[in-house]
Design a protein around this motif. Structure first.
Motif, PDB file in Angstrom:
ATOM      1  N   ARG A  29       0.832  -1.207   0.000  1.00  0.00           N
ATOM      2  CA  ARG A  29       0.000   0.000   0.000  1.00  0.00           C
ATOM      3  C   ARG A  29       0.870   1.263   0.000  1.00  0.00           C
ATOM      4  O   ARG A  29       0.522   2.266  -0.627  1.00  0.00           O
ATOM      5  N   LEU A  69     -11.122  -2.730 -10.512  1.00  0.00           N
ATOM      6  CA  LEU A  69      -9.984  -3.647 -10.374  1.00  0.00           C
ATOM      7  C   LEU A  69      -8.746  -2.994 -10.969  1.00  0.00           C
ATOM      8  O   LEU A  69      -8.548  -3.000 -12.183  1.00  0.00           O
ATOM      9  N   PHE A 434      -2.593 -12.837 -10.649  1.00  0.00           N
ATOM     10  CA  PHE A 434      -2.294 -11.961  -9.526  1.00  0.00           C
ATOM     11  C   PHE A 434      -1.412 -12.698  -8.524  1.00  0.00           C
ATOM     12  O   PHE A 434      -1.417 -13.935  -8.458  1.00  0.00           O
ATOM     13  N   TRP A 436       0.073 -12.888  -4.368  1.00  0.00           N
ATOM     14  CA  TRP A 436       0.003 -12.472  -2.976  1.00  0.00           C
ATOM     15  C   TRP A 436       1.359 -11.851  -2.607  1.00  0.00           C
ATOM     16  O   TRP A 436       2.386 -12.171  -3.233  1.00  0.00           O
ATOM     17  N   GLY A 501      -0.740  -7.714 -10.958  1.00  0.00           N
ATOM     18  CA  GLY A 501      -0.811  -6.935  -9.737  1.00  0.00           C
ATOM     19  C   GLY A 501      -0.658  -7.815  -8.507  1.00  0.00           C
ATOM     20  O   GLY A 501      -0.893  -9.030  -8.555  1.00  0.00           O
ATOM     21  N   ILE A 503      -2.056  -8.488  -4.741  1.00  0.00           N
ATOM     22  CA  ILE A 503      -3.318  -8.244  -4.045  1.00  0.00           C
ATOM     23  C   ILE A 503      -3.239  -8.710  -2.591  1.00  0.00           C
ATOM     24  O   ILE A 503      -2.460  -9.604  -2.247  1.00  0.00           O
ATOM     25  N   ASP A 504      -4.041  -8.096  -1.760  1.00  0.00           N
ATOM     26  CA  ASP A 504      -4.228  -8.533  -0.386  1.00  0.00           C
ATOM     27  C   ASP A 504      -4.932  -9.891  -0.426  1.00  0.00           C
ATOM     28  O   ASP A 504      -5.970 -10.036  -1.092  1.00  0.00           O
ATOM     29  N   ASP A 507      -8.627 -10.145  -0.301  1.00  0.00           N
ATOM     30  CA  ASP A 507      -9.414  -9.666  -1.434  1.00  0.00           C
ATOM     31  C   ASP A 507      -9.512 -10.698  -2.553  1.00  0.00           C
ATOM     32  O   ASP A 507     -10.137 -10.431  -3.590  1.00  0.00           O
ATOM     33  N   THR A 508      -8.929 -11.871  -2.351  1.00  0.00           N
ATOM     34  CA  THR A 508      -8.825 -12.844  -3.446  1.00  0.00           C
ATOM     35  C   THR A 508     -10.186 -13.266  -3.968  1.00  0.00           C
ATOM     36  O   THR A 508     -10.405 -13.336  -5.186  1.00  0.00           O
ATOM     37  N   VAL A 511     -11.675 -10.464  -6.029  1.00  0.00           N
ATOM     38  CA  VAL A 511     -10.957 -10.324  -7.298  1.00  0.00           C
ATOM     39  C   VAL A 511     -11.356 -11.449  -8.253  1.00  0.00           C
ATOM     40  O   VAL A 511     -11.600 -11.216  -9.451  1.00  0.00           O
TER      41      VAL A 511
END
Length: 537
Positions: A29, A69, A434, A436, A501, A503-504, A507-508, A511
């Motif tokens: 972030r 997204l 994506f 992690w 990207g 991603i958290d 949030d998977t 997404v």
């Protein structure tokens, strides 16, 4: 049936993993915010010109409260400098999939608050990647342009040559029946002028939009002719004389409002499908912070991850007793029937055959495939080689290559060796990929690589009758480990555009639902292809 979890999120090990993952998310972030803050430093200049910042433009263009997204937010990280505390990620471009007037679109904006929107090398790669995503998923392409063009102080001939693909893709997009809509917020010079030139519809802003093949300095240098920017390529000229622009707006806000009205006319045949009923997983997504170990040598049951993504945490496991280190299961995510493939260890002969069978079965059913990568690769050793690991692993790779359904990859942990290939890595062009924050990608682990090279070096010295220097060998070992580990890091690989990207993990599911909705909508949309792109008249 609902998966019976045995995971204890309150254990000491789980809490340590959670803390490590949260730290990585905070770093992610911070990197994303650094790019936004760098762009926002130009706000006084933009305010003086009566303009909106790039992210403000996107916010006004998109439907309020609708999903968005973002894609490739770390593009270019550590490419402009090797100092992670100074590198500005994003590639000078903001891109993502969102909704405009109810229509799902690919949106790309020049980050003109940074270096006047000059196209960076990884920024070009980022645009090319999202163009591919838009074309494959039949998305209208909306481009918010304000770019100084190529940065001549960092000129490289290969960037100029490969840049032609950007314009070819715009022509292909239009020819495929997928509208290309450009809002020209500012300058578009030389190659940048072909962005509006290859668009179906162009909105220009009075007093701000510029589009010309040669600006006043280059024109004077090349021909000696003297002309103003407005005469060469201003908004009024292009909307009244050259015909390059269709709509003339008074400011950024009106231009974006016009763009929303234009996209509103695309809704016939592109309606957003009704969301199917989808019960949430009873197992909390927060557990995904603490499920993955900080080191790939520690085992993890990837069914625990699957159960926190699937509707109702319900999994129908495929051949659970055969090739057990390779996990295949059917489930629903956001109401979409899917096939899930993951790894609880190296991929052995049985696991490769199981995955091949499962991939072909999902293709027969028409169900998208989701790969949750956590693999150290294909099994090695005498028994494995004699058992035909190469040919069976190759069958799995062939199945991934030939799959007829959308494939989506999430790199949850290790992605080593040919396991990256067999689990649909970037080279196999999944629809979306994506990572992690803890993911690691490499031909092998750093220590494995260092030990392999150490053994080779020692054997070479022995053949010459020499004795290795233990201190020197240890230094070389540590150096090799450092090189492999730094390149394997998810932020580094994302900076190279090797994913879409980071991603958290929490949030998977969201997404995946967004991506599955995008794929389903693409299957329903019927474009009207042409043998050519819509030409400017």
């Amino acid at each position: 049936m609902s998966f019976a979890s045995s995971f204890n999120p309150h254990s000491e090990a789980a809490q340590l993993r959670r803390a490590a993952m949260l730290e990585r998310i905070a770093q992610l972030r911070a990197l994303e915010e650094r790019a936004a803050a760098a762009s926002a430093q130009a706000k006084p200049v933009f305010d003086k010109r009566g303009q909106l910042l790039p992210r403000e433009r996107i916010a006004l263009l998109l439907d309020a409260g609708a999903p968005w997204l973002p894609l490739c937010t770390l593009a270019g990280f550590l490419q402009d400098t090797k100092d992670p505390t100074q590198s500005v990620a994003g590639g000078g471009v903001v891109a993502g999939i969102g909704f405009i007037s109810g229509v799902r679109c690919m949106v790309v904006a020049s980050d003109s608050g940074i270096e006047a929107g000059a196209i960076q090398p990884r920024g070009l790669e980022k645009i090319l990647r999202v163009q591919d995503i838009a074309l494959e998923n039949k998305l209208p392409f909306v481009h918010l342009v304000e770019s100084a063009g190529a940065n001549l102080t960092k000129y490289k001939v290969e960037g100029f040559v490969h840049g032609g693909s950007l314009f070819r893709n715009l022509a292909r997009h239009s020819a495929a029946g997928l509208p290309v809509i450009t809002v020209q917020h500012g300058s578009g010079t030389a190659g940048g002028a072909y962005m509006p030139g290859l668009s179906d519809i162009v909105v220009m802003v009075r007093g701000r939009s510029r589009a010309f093949l040669a600006g006043p300095p280059l024109l004077k240098a090349a021909t000696g002719e003297v002309a103003t920017e407005e005469e060469l390529g201003g908004a009024e000229m292009h909307t009244s004389v050259s015909g390059l622009g269709e709509y003339l707006a008074e400011d950024d806000r009106e231009a974006l409002g016009l763009a929303r009205r234009i996209v509103d006319q695309l809704r016939d045949g592109a309606a957003r499908p009704a969301a199917p009923a989808a019960p949430e997983p009873p197992l909390p997504a927060d557990d995904l912070l603490s499920l993955m170990p900080t080191h790939h040598r520690e085992p993890v049951d990837m069914r625990e991850v699957m159960a926190r993504l699937a509707d109702g945490s319900e999994l129908l496991e495929f051949k659970p007793l055969y090739g057990a280190a390779t996990v295949c299961a059917q489930a629903r995510i956001g109401g979409h029937a899917v096939g899930l493939i993951s790894n609880n260890g190296p991929i052995d002969v049985a696991g490769a055959n199981k995955a091949t069978h499962f991939i072909q079965w999902m293709c027969q059913l028409g169900h998208p495939l989701i790969y949750l990568q956590n693999t150290t690769g294909y099994m090695v050793g005498k028994d494995s080689e004699q058992g035909g690991m190469i040919k069976h692993g190759s069958k799995m790779i062939q199945a991934v290559t030939g799959a007829t359904v959308p494939q989506i990859t999430i790199q949850c942990g290790a992605s080593f060796g040919a396991g990256n290939y067999g689990m649909c890595g970037r080279g196999f062009e999944p629809r979306f990929l994506f990572s992690w924050p803890n993911a690691r990608t490499a031909v092998m682990g750093g220590e494995q690589a260092a030990r392999t090279m150490q053994i080779v070096a020692e054997a070479g010295l022995a053949r010459k009758g020499l004795t290795p220097d233990p201190v020197q060998m240890q230094q070389q070992f540590e150096q090799i480990v450092q090189v492999f580990e730094s390149q394997a890091d998810a932020f580094h690989t994302s900076g190279l555009l090797l994913d879409d990207g980071v991603i958290d993990p929490r949030d998977t599911r969201a997404v995946l639902i967004f991506c599955l909705d995008t794929c389903a909508e693409a299957a329903q949309r019927t474009p009207r292809p042409l043998p050519f792109g819509v030409a400017r008249m």
